[in-house]
Design a protein around this motif. Structure first.
Motif, PDB file in Angstrom:
ATOM      1  N   THR A 160       0.814  -1.223   0.000  1.00 30.37           N
ATOM      2  CA  THR A 160       0.000   0.000   0.000  1.00 30.37           C
ATOM      3  C   THR A 160       0.844   1.268   0.000  1.00 30.37           C
ATOM      4  O   THR A 160       0.308   2.355   0.199  1.00 30.37           O
ATOM      5  CB  THR A 160      -0.922   0.015   1.232  1.00 30.37           C
ATOM      6  N   ASN A 161       2.150   1.154  -0.211  1.00 30.55           N
ATOM      7  CA  ASN A 161       3.024   2.328  -0.203  1.00 30.55           C
ATOM      8  C   ASN A 161       2.726   3.208  -1.420  1.00 30.55           C
ATOM      9  O   ASN A 161       3.024   2.852  -2.555  1.00 30.55           O
ATOM     10  CB  ASN A 161       4.489   1.874  -0.220  1.00 30.55           C
ATOM     11  N   SER A 162       2.143   4.388  -1.160  1.00 27.15           N
ATOM     12  CA  SER A 162       1.715   5.267  -2.258  1.00 27.15           C
ATOM     13  C   SER A 162       2.904   5.832  -3.033  1.00 27.15           C
ATOM     14  O   SER A 162       2.803   6.063  -4.246  1.00 27.15           O
ATOM     15  CB  SER A 162       0.859   6.416  -1.713  1.00 27.15           C
ATOM     16  N   PHE A 163       4.020   6.079  -2.364  1.00 28.83           N
ATOM     17  CA  PHE A 163       5.202   6.579  -3.062  1.00 28.83           C
ATOM     18  C   PHE A 163       5.700   5.550  -4.074  1.00 28.83           C
ATOM     19  O   PHE A 163       6.042   5.897  -5.214  1.00 28.83           O
ATOM     20  CB  PHE A 163       6.312   6.913  -2.070  1.00 28.83           C
ATOM     21  N   ILE A 164       5.752   4.273  -3.672  1.00 27.12           N
ATOM     22  CA  ILE A 164       6.202   3.225  -4.589  1.00 27.12           C
ATOM     23  C   ILE A 164       5.253   3.124  -5.784  1.00 27.12           C
ATOM     24  O   ILE A 164       5.679   2.948  -6.928  1.00 27.12           O
ATOM     25  CB  ILE A 164       6.294   1.867  -3.875  1.00 27.12           C
ATOM     26  N   LYS A 165       3.960   3.266  -5.529  1.00 30.22           N
ATOM     27  CA  LYS A 165       2.992   3.229  -6.638  1.00 30.22           C
ATOM     28  C   LYS A 165       3.208   4.389  -7.598  1.00 30.22           C
ATOM     29  O   LYS A 165       3.106   4.233  -8.820  1.00 30.22           O
ATOM     30  CB  LYS A 165       1.575   3.251  -6.079  1.00 30.22           C
ATOM     31  N   LEU A 166       3.523   5.576  -7.053  1.00 30.09           N
ATOM     32  CA  LEU A 166       3.826   6.726  -7.908  1.00 30.09           C
ATOM     33  C   LEU A 166       5.082   6.477  -8.737  1.00 30.09           C
ATOM     34  O   LEU A 166       5.121   6.772  -9.938  1.00 30.09           O
ATOM     35  CB  LEU A 166       4.016   7.981  -7.058  1.00 30.09           C
ATOM     36  N   LEU A 167       6.125   5.952  -8.091  1.00 29.66           N
ATOM     37  CA  LEU A 167       7.363   5.655  -8.810  1.00 29.66           C
ATOM     38  C   LEU A 167       7.099   4.643  -9.921  1.00 29.66           C
ATOM     39  O   LEU A 167       7.574   4.812 -11.060  1.00 29.66           O
ATOM     40  CB  LEU A 167       8.411   5.112  -7.833  1.00 29.66           C
ATOM     41  N   HIS A 168       6.342   3.601  -9.602  1.00 25.89           N
ATOM     42  CA  HIS A 168       5.965   2.585 -10.590  1.00 25.89           C
ATOM     43  C   HIS A 168       5.263   3.238 -11.777  1.00 25.89           C
ATOM     44  O   HIS A 168       5.591   2.973 -12.946  1.00 25.89           O
ATOM     45  CB  HIS A 168       5.053   1.562  -9.902  1.00 25.89           C
ATOM     46  N   ARG A 169       4.300   4.106 -11.478  1.00 26.64           N
ATOM     47  CA  ARG A 169       3.536   4.783 -12.525  1.00 26.64           C
ATOM     48  C   ARG A 169       4.428   5.652 -13.406  1.00 26.64           C
ATOM     49  O   ARG A 169       4.309   5.648 -14.641  1.00 26.64           O
ATOM     50  CB  ARG A 169       2.447   5.642 -11.888  1.00 26.64           C
ATOM     51  N   HIS A 170       5.359   6.395 -12.778  1.00 25.73           N
ATOM     52  CA  HIS A 170       6.237   7.269 -13.551  1.00 25.73           C
ATOM     53  C   HIS A 170       7.218   6.468 -14.416  1.00 25.73           C
ATOM     54  O   HIS A 170       7.520   6.871 -15.548  1.00 25.73           O
ATOM     55  CB  HIS A 170       7.002   8.205 -12.617  1.00 25.73           C
ATOM     56  N   ILE A 171       7.722   5.368 -13.903  1.00 24.44           N
ATOM     57  CA  ILE A 171       8.622   4.532 -14.716  1.00 24.44           C
ATOM     58  C   ILE A 171       7.894   4.048 -15.964  1.00 24.44           C
ATOM     59  O   ILE A 171       8.405   4.152 -17.088  1.00 24.44           O
ATOM     60  CB  ILE A 171       9.151   3.335 -13.894  1.00 24.44           C
ATOM     61  N   GLU A 172       6.685   3.535 -15.791  1.00 25.29           N
ATOM     62  CA  GLU A 172       5.950   2.999 -16.935  1.00 25.29           C
ATOM     63  C   GLU A 172       5.528   4.101 -17.901  1.00 25.29           C
ATOM     64  O   GLU A 172       5.599   3.928 -19.127  1.00 25.29           O
ATOM     65  CB  GLU A 172       4.737   2.217 -16.444  1.00 25.29           C
ATOM     66  N   ALA A 173       5.112   5.254 -17.356  1.00 27.07           N
ATOM     67  CA  ALA A 173       4.676   6.354 -18.226  1.00 27.07           C
ATOM     68  C   ALA A 173       5.840   6.890 -19.050  1.00 27.07           C
ATOM     69  O   ALA A 173       5.699   7.153 -20.259  1.00 27.07           O
ATOM     70  CB  ALA A 173       4.057   7.467 -17.387  1.00 27.07           C
ATOM     71  N   GLN A 174       6.991   7.071 -18.410  1.00 29.55           N
ATOM     72  CA  GLN A 174       8.144   7.599 -19.138  1.00 29.55           C
ATOM     73  C   GLN A 174       8.705   6.560 -20.110  1.00 29.55           C
ATOM     74  O   GLN A 174       9.215   6.919 -21.180  1.00 29.55           O
ATOM     75  CB  GLN A 174       9.206   8.072 -18.155  1.00 29.55           C
ATOM     76  N   ALA A 175       8.612   5.296 -19.757  1.00 35.43           N
ATOM     77  CA  ALA A 175       9.087   4.249 -20.671  1.00 35.43           C
ATOM     78  C   ALA A 175       8.271   4.242 -21.961  1.00 35.43           C
ATOM     79  O   ALA A 175       8.803   3.940 -23.039  1.00 35.43           O
ATOM     80  CB  ALA A 175       9.004   2.887 -19.981  1.00 35.43           C
ATOM     81  N   LEU A 176       6.992   4.589 -21.871  1.00 37.41           N
ATOM     82  CA  LEU A 176       6.144   4.629 -23.067  1.00 37.41           C
ATOM     83  C   LEU A 176       6.595   5.700 -24.049  1.00 37.41           C
ATOM     84  O   LEU A 176       6.291   5.618 -25.246  1.00 37.41           O
ATOM     85  CB  LEU A 176       4.685   4.875 -22.667  1.00 37.41           C
ATOM     86  N   THR A 177       7.303   6.728 -23.567  1.00 37.16           N
ATOM     87  CA  THR A 177       7.803   7.784 -24.454  1.00 37.16           C
ATOM     88  C   THR A 177       9.182   7.450 -25.003  1.00 37.16           C
ATOM     89  O   THR A 177       9.759   8.264 -25.722  1.00 37.16           O
ATOM     90  CB  THR A 177       7.865   9.131 -23.704  1.00 37.16           C
ATOM     91  N   ARG A 178       9.697   6.276 -24.645  1.00 37.84           N
ATOM     92  CA  ARG A 178      11.049   5.894 -25.056  1.00 37.84           C
ATOM     93  C   ARG A 178      10.995   4.648 -25.936  1.00 37.84           C
ATOM     94  O   ARG A 178      11.106   3.521 -25.438  1.00 37.84           O
ATOM     95  CB  ARG A 178      11.911   5.618 -23.820  1.00 37.84           C
ATOM     96  N   PRO A 179      10.836   4.801 -27.250  1.00 40.04           N
ATOM     97  CA  PRO A 179      10.775   3.629 -28.135  1.00 40.04           C
ATOM     98  C   PRO A 179      12.087   2.860 -28.187  1.00 40.04           C
ATOM     99  O   PRO A 179      12.107   1.728 -28.688  1.00 40.04           O
ATOM    100  CB  PRO A 179      10.437   4.241 -29.505  1.00 40.04           C
ATOM    101  N   ASP A 180      13.153   3.458 -27.656  1.00 44.22           N
ATOM    102  CA  ASP A 180      14.438   2.762 -27.626  1.00 44.22           C
ATOM    103  C   ASP A 180      14.558   1.810 -26.445  1.00 44.22           C
ATOM    104  O   ASP A 180      15.558   1.104 -26.308  1.00 44.22           O
ATOM    105  CB  ASP A 180      15.582   3.775 -27.577  1.00 44.22           C
ATOM    106  N   LEU A 181      13.520   1.787 -25.575  1.00 46.69           N
ATOM    107  CA  LEU A 181      13.586   0.963 -24.370  1.00 46.69           C
ATOM    108  C   LEU A 181      12.440  -0.041 -24.330  1.00 46.69           C
ATOM    109  O   LEU A 181      11.325   0.248 -24.741  1.00 46.69           O
ATOM    110  CB  LEU A 181      13.521   1.834 -23.114  1.00 46.69           C
ATOM    111  N   ASP A 182      12.747  -1.218 -23.789  1.00 43.64           N
ATOM    112  CA  ASP A 182      11.744  -2.236 -23.472  1.00 43.64           C
ATOM    113  C   ASP A 182      11.803  -2.419 -21.961  1.00 43.64           C
ATOM    114  O   ASP A 182      12.756  -2.992 -21.426  1.00 43.64           O
ATOM    115  CB  ASP A 182      12.065  -3.543 -24.197  1.00 43.64           C
ATOM    116  N   VAL A 183      10.806  -1.899 -21.253  1.00 39.99           N
ATOM    117  CA  VAL A 183      10.857  -1.815 -19.786  1.00 39.99           C
ATOM    118  C   VAL A 183       9.788  -2.691 -19.162  1.00 39.99           C
ATOM    119  O   VAL A 183       8.628  -2.674 -19.577  1.00 39.99           O
ATOM    120  CB  VAL A 183      10.674  -0.355 -19.314  1.00 39.99           C
ATOM    121  N   ARG A 184      10.177  -3.435 -18.145  1.00 38.81           N
ATOM    122  CA  ARG A 184       9.240  -4.260 -17.386  1.00 38.81           C
ATOM    123  C   ARG A 184       9.430  -3.977 -15.895  1.00 38.81           C
ATOM    124  O   ARG A 184      10.557  -3.902 -15.411  1.00 38.81           O
ATOM    125  CB  ARG A 184       9.470  -5.744 -17.659  1.00 38.81           C
ATOM    126  N   VAL A 185       8.320  -3.817 -15.180  1.00 39.96           N
ATOM    127  CA  VAL A 185       8.356  -3.580 -13.735  1.00 39.96           C
ATOM    128  C   VAL A 185       7.721  -4.772 -13.031  1.00 39.96           C
ATOM    129  O   VAL A 185       6.595  -5.169 -13.351  1.00 39.96           O
ATOM    130  CB  VAL A 185       7.608  -2.291 -13.349  1.00 39.96           C
TER     131      VAL A 185
END
Length: 342
Positions: free
Chosen positions: A74-99
Motif C-alpha cells: 500500500t506504499n503510495s510513493f512506490i505506486k507513484l514511482l511505478h507509474r512514472h517509470i511505466e509512463a516515461q518508458a512509453l515515451t522511449r521507443p528505444d527501451l523495453d521496460v518491465r516492472v
C-alpha cells in the motif's frame, strides 16, 4: 507515430525554431535550454546520443531491455514511482521496460527475482533490502555485465552503476530541524518514530539523522518509541492507536516511511490530529489531503518523477557505454501552502 519538432517544442516549453537551432547545433540558445530540448528529444525517441555527446537520430531496432524490482503493498510513493517509470518508458521507443513487484519484506524472494533476470535483461533498477542474499544477487548481475542502479534506498559495497535518490541521513536531520522549530527551542516533549522497515538502509539512515540532530539541538525531547510498520497503513493504524494509549502526553510523530494515512486515522479518532506535530515523507494523494486538513504539518519529498527519469537515462546510457551526468532529486519540504502537482 514518429515525434515531430512541434511535439518536442510543446513538451520542452520552447518554440519549434528553438528546437531546430538546438538539433542543428546552431548558436543563440542558452545552455540549460539546449539540455532540456535534447533530453526531451531523446525521451520522445527523436534522437539518440552519440559517444561524443552530439545528437543523432535514433536507429530503429536498437532497443535496450530494462527491468525494475519494486515492493508491492500500500506504499503510495512506490505506486507513484511505478507509474512514472511505466509512463516515461512509453515515451522511449528505444527501451523495453518491465516492472515487477515483490510482496512482503522478504530479502530471499527479492534475491531470487534478481537472480532470475540473468540472460533476460541488460539493466536493473531496484529498491533493495540491505541483506547478504540481495547484495550477492546484485554482485552476480554485475559480474554478468548487467547494469544495476539502486533507487530511493542504497546498498553499499556492491558494484552498482549509481544510487538514485535523496541523501536519507540529511532527510532525517531535516525532519529533526523542522520538529525543533515547530516545538520551540527548549520545550520538553515526547516524540515517537515510525518506519517501514529498517532493512531498508534509507529508513535506517533517516532515523539516524533524526536522532543525531535531536540529541544535538533538542536535548529536552525524549524519543519514546520506534515502531516498524512494514509500509502497511492498517498496521500503521494499529501501532499508532496503541502508541497513543501508552503515551497520552505524546507531542510529536516522525514517520520515516509510508503508512501516513493509518497514523492520521488514529490521531483523528482520538481528536489529536491538530494537537500532535506530525512530520512525514513523500507527496502523494493521501499526504496532500492530510496537509490540507492540518493533520500533517510538513512532508519531505524526493520527487519520484525525477527518480524514474534518471533511472531510465543512466541505465540506458550505461548499457550503451555512453557517459551520462546524473541529476539527483532534491530534498524538498512541502507545507500546505506549497503542495505541487504529482
Amino acid at each position: 507515430m514518429r515525434s515531430t519538432l512541434t511535439d518536442i517544442a510543446r513538451e520542452a516549453g520552447v518554440s519549434p525554431a528553438t528546437v531546430d537551432r538546438v538539433l542543428n547545433n546552431r548558436p543563440g540558445v542558452r545552455a540549460r535550454t539546449r539540455e532540456i530540448v535534447i533530453e526531451m528529444a531523446q525521451r520522445l525517441g527523436y534522437i539518440a546520443e552519440t559517444s561524443n555527446g552530439a545528437p543523432q537520430r535514433a536507429v530503429p531496432g536498437q532497443t535496450v531491455r530494462l527491468d525494475f524490482a519494486l515492493p508491492a503493498g500500500t506504499n503510495s510513493f512506490i505506486k507513484l514511482l511505478h507509474r512514472h517509470i511505466e509512463a516515461q518508458a512509453l515515451t522511449r521507443p528505444d527501451l523495453d521496460v518491465r516492472v515487477t513487484t515483490i510482496e512482503g519484506f522478504n530479502p530471499d524472494r527479492l534475491a531470487r527475482l534478481l537472480q532470475d533476470l540473468h540472460g533476460q535483461t541488460q539493466g536493473v533498477g531496484v529498491i533493495a533490502l540491505d541483506h547478504p542474499t540481495v547484495r550477492e544477487a546484485i554482485r552476480s548481475l554485475s559480474a554478468s555485465d548487467i547494469k544495476v542502479v539502486t533507487i530511493a534506498s542504497d546498498i553499499l559495497h556492491v558494484p552498482r552503476v549509481a544510487y538514485i535518490g535523496i541523501d536519507n541521513r540529511a532527510a532525517g536531520r531535516l525532519a529533526g530541524y523542522l520538529l525543533n522549530r515547530f516545538m520551540g527551542a527548549g520545550r520538553p516533549g515526547k516524540v515517537a518514530l515510525f518506519a517501514g522497515s529498517l532493512a531498508y538502509r534509507g529508513h535506517e539512515e533517516r532515523e539516524m539523522g533524526f536522532r543525531h540532530i535531536v540529541a544535538e539541538e533538542s536535548p529536552n525531547l525524549e524519543i519514546v518509541e520506534m515502531r516498524e510498520m512494514l509500509d502497511d497503513r492498517e498496521k500503521a493504524y494499529s501501532e499508532a492507536s496503541a502508541l497513543l494509549e501508552r503515551h497520552p502526553d505524546l507531542a510529536a510523530i516522525y514517520n520515516v516511511g509510508a503508512g501516513n494515512t493509518g497514523i492520521a486515522r488514529a490521531l483523528k479518532e482520538r481528536g489529536r490530529a491538530k494537537e500532535i506535530i506530525f512530520l512525514g515523507h513523500e507527496v502523494t494523494d493521501g499526504t496532500k489531503e492530510l496537509l490540507l486538513d492540518g493533520t500533517l504539518d510538513a512532508v519531505i519529498d524526493q520527487n519520484p518523477r525525477v527518480e524514474a527519469r534518471e533511472a531510465l537515462n543512466i541505465l540506458s546510457h550505461s548499457v550503451r557505454g555512453l557517459p551520462y551526468e546524473l541529476h539527483q532529486p532534491r530534498l524538498q519540504v512541502i507545507f500546505r501552502e506549497s503542495i505541487p502537482e504529482i
